[in-house]
Design a protein around this motif. Structure first.
Motif, short mmCIF file in Angstrom:
data_model
loop_
_atom_site.label_atom_id
_atom_site.label_comp_id
_atom_site.label_asym_id
_atom_site.label_seq_id
_atom_site.Cartn_x
_atom_site.Cartn_y
_atom_site.Cartn_z
N LYS A 1 0.81 -1.21 0.00
CA LYS A 1 0.00 0.00 0.00
C LYS A 1 0.85 1.27 0.00
O LYS A 1 1.82 1.39 0.75
N ASP A 2 0.48 2.17 -0.90
CA ASP A 2 1.12 3.48 -1.04
C ASP A 2 2.56 3.43 -1.51
O ASP A 2 3.22 4.47 -1.57
N SER A 3 3.06 2.22 -1.87
CA SER A 3 4.48 2.11 -2.21
C SER A 3 4.74 1.54 -3.60
O SER A 3 5.50 2.11 -4.38
N LEU A 4 4.14 0.39 -3.92
CA LEU A 4 4.45 -0.22 -5.22
C LEU A 4 3.38 -1.20 -5.67
O LEU A 4 2.61 -1.73 -4.87
N ILE A 5 3.38 -1.42 -6.97
CA ILE A 5 2.54 -2.44 -7.63
C ILE A 5 3.47 -3.27 -8.50
O ILE A 5 4.19 -2.73 -9.35
N TRP A 6 3.47 -4.57 -8.28
CA TRP A 6 4.30 -5.52 -9.04
C TRP A 6 3.37 -6.41 -9.85
O TRP A 6 2.39 -6.95 -9.31
N LEU A 7 3.66 -6.56 -11.15
CA LEU A 7 2.81 -7.35 -12.03
C LEU A 7 3.64 -8.33 -12.84
O LEU A 7 4.69 -7.97 -13.37
N SER A 8 3.15 -9.54 -12.95
CA SER A 8 3.71 -10.52 -13.88
C SER A 8 2.60 -10.89 -14.85
O SER A 8 1.57 -11.45 -14.45
N VAL A 9 2.80 -10.56 -16.12
CA VAL A 9 1.76 -10.74 -17.14
C VAL A 9 2.11 -11.95 -17.99
O VAL A 9 3.16 -11.99 -18.64
N LEU B 1 6.87 -2.96 -12.72
CA LEU B 1 6.99 -2.44 -11.37
C LEU B 1 6.58 -0.97 -11.40
O LEU B 1 7.19 -0.16 -12.09
N ILE B 2 5.53 -0.65 -10.66
CA ILE B 2 4.99 0.71 -10.63
C ILE B 2 5.14 1.26 -9.22
O ILE B 2 4.78 0.62 -8.24
N THR B 3 5.68 2.46 -9.11
CA THR B 3 5.78 3.17 -7.85
C THR B 3 5.08 4.52 -8.00
O THR B 3 4.67 4.88 -9.11
N PRO B 4 4.93 5.28 -6.94
CA PRO B 4 4.31 6.61 -7.09
C PRO B 4 5.06 7.53 -8.03
O PRO B 4 4.51 8.54 -8.49
N PHE C 1 -6.53 -14.69 -4.00
CA PHE C 1 -6.15 -13.40 -3.43
C PHE C 1 -5.86 -13.57 -1.94
O PHE C 1 -6.36 -14.50 -1.29
N SER C 2 -5.02 -12.69 -1.42
CA SER C 2 -4.70 -12.72 0.00
C SER C 2 -4.26 -11.33 0.44
O SER C 2 -3.80 -10.52 -0.38
N PHE C 3 -4.39 -11.08 1.72
CA PHE C 3 -4.03 -9.79 2.29
C PHE C 3 -2.97 -9.96 3.38
O PHE C 3 -2.96 -10.96 4.10
N ASN C 4 -2.11 -8.95 3.46
CA ASN C 4 -1.21 -8.76 4.61
C ASN C 4 -0.25 -9.93 4.85
O ASN C 4 0.06 -10.26 6.00
N GLU C 5 0.21 -10.52 3.76
CA GLU C 5 1.25 -11.54 3.86
C GLU C 5 2.60 -10.91 3.48
O GLU C 5 2.66 -9.88 2.82
N SER C 6 3.67 -11.55 3.91
CA SER C 6 5.01 -11.08 3.54
C SER C 6 5.24 -11.40 2.06
O SER C 6 5.08 -12.54 1.63
N LEU C 7 5.61 -10.39 1.27
CA LEU C 7 5.75 -10.56 -0.18
C LEU C 7 7.14 -10.13 -0.66
O LEU C 7 7.78 -9.27 -0.07
N ALA C 8 7.56 -10.73 -1.76
CA ALA C 8 8.78 -10.31 -2.46
C ALA C 8 8.36 -9.71 -3.79
O ALA C 8 7.31 -10.05 -4.35
N TYR C 9 9.20 -8.82 -4.32
CA TYR C 9 8.89 -8.13 -5.57
C TYR C 9 10.09 -8.22 -6.51
O TYR C 9 10.74 -7.23 -6.82
N PRO C 10 10.41 -9.42 -7.00
CA PRO C 10 11.62 -9.60 -7.81
C PRO C 10 11.54 -8.84 -9.14
O PRO C 10 10.54 -8.90 -9.84
N PHE C 11 12.62 -8.12 -9.42
CA PHE C 11 12.64 -7.33 -10.66
C PHE C 11 14.08 -7.17 -11.15
O PHE C 11 14.60 -6.07 -11.28
N SER C 12 14.74 -8.27 -11.41
CA SER C 12 16.11 -8.22 -11.91
C SER C 12 16.11 -8.09 -13.43
O SER C 12 15.34 -8.74 -14.12
#
Length: 272
Positions: A94-102, A115-118, A253-264
């Motif tokens: 929330k308020d920080s980033l959106i990570w998408l794998s299409v 990877l989308i940030t504000p 879908f799930s809420f409030n779990e620990s997530l990683a946002y890999p983007f190498s």
């Protein structure tokens, strides 16, 4: 790249929501059926209290979260017919980033990672081995309105969009309640259930009547298994010079779990 274009159209729907004339909008909300429509400028105190109560209950259903992850099927239709089906994996802070794998389901491979940030948008095109870096200002220019990262997250979560406290009228029916608000950018005709106050429909119109754009969003198939009522099926229609229909079906879908946002970024990819 067409699949990505329509995915971004979906995510940045705030850039293509539109307008009809005020006359048409007023006609839609004042339609004579088994409902009561009240214009708040002429309303009595009891009507004002009622609408404040409804607004408060709607706000109580607003989903709050720290992180969110989901798997969703995305389909779209345009003037050329149905486009390729996409499977999209979403992770958000929330308020920080959106990570998408299409993923292109026809070919069973990851086509894009985003990877989308504000402040920025980064895209890895795995098919063409290209990386693109864009600022949010670039997206604002494409959208022709001030771009708001928060509104993109709110749309993915399924919270009300552009709902202003400046409510000018409401419509009460046997199964639903509609609020018409007018904000700085949009007229917003929002409909919710009259018992659970869950969001059912949003109709957004640009206050600039010169522009001929409109957006309809419907929310259904609520799932409360995570302790939060979450709409797992959405339909979004955009109309300007042509029409685009987008359908989102959340498989997980799930809420409030620990997530990683890999983007190498691979070394052999070119940068655009």
């Amino acid at each position: 790249m067409k699949q990505l274009v329509y995915l971004l159209v979906l995510l940045f729907s705030i850039g293509v929501i539109g307008c009809r004339s005020t006359k048409k909008l007023n006609t839609a909300i004042a339609k004579k059926d088994s409902v009561v429509t009240t214009v708040l400028a002429d309303a009595h105190a009891d009507s004002m209290n009622y609408i404040r109560d409804v607004f408060s209950k709607l706000e109580k259903n607003r989903i709050d979260y720290k992180t969110f992850s989901a798997k969703m099927k995305v389909e779209y239709w345009d003037k050329d017919g149905k486009g390729p089906e996409l499977m999209v994996f979403v992770r958000m802070q929330k308020d920080s980033l959106i990570w998408l794998s299409v993923n292109a389901t026809v070919f069973s491979y990851e086509a894009f990672r985003i990877l989308i940030t504000p402040d920025s948008v980064k895209l890895i095109n795995k098919k063409d081995k290209v990386v693109q870096f864009r600022s949010v200002k670039y997206l604002e220019e494409m959208a022709k309105i001030p771009f708001d990262f928060k509104n993109v997250q709110e749309m993915i979560i399924g919270n009300p969009l552009f709902l202003d406290s400046n409510i000018v009228s409401y419509k009460k029916g046997p199964n639903s309640i509609s609020l018409l608000s007018i904000g700085e950018l949009f007229k917003n005709l929002l409909t919710m259930g009259n018992e659970n106050y869950l969001l059912q429909h949003i109709k957004l119109d640009d206050v600039d009547v010169i522009r001929n754009r409109t957006c309809d969003m419907t929310f259904s198939n609520y799932d409360g298994s995570a302790g939060i009522p979450f709409s797992t099926f959405r339909k979004i229609s955009f109309t300007e010079k042509s029409k685009i229909d987008v359908q989102m079906e959340f498989k997980q879908f799930s809420f409030n779990e620990s997530l990683a946002y890999p983007f190498s970024i691979p070394k052999n990819y070119s940068i655009q």
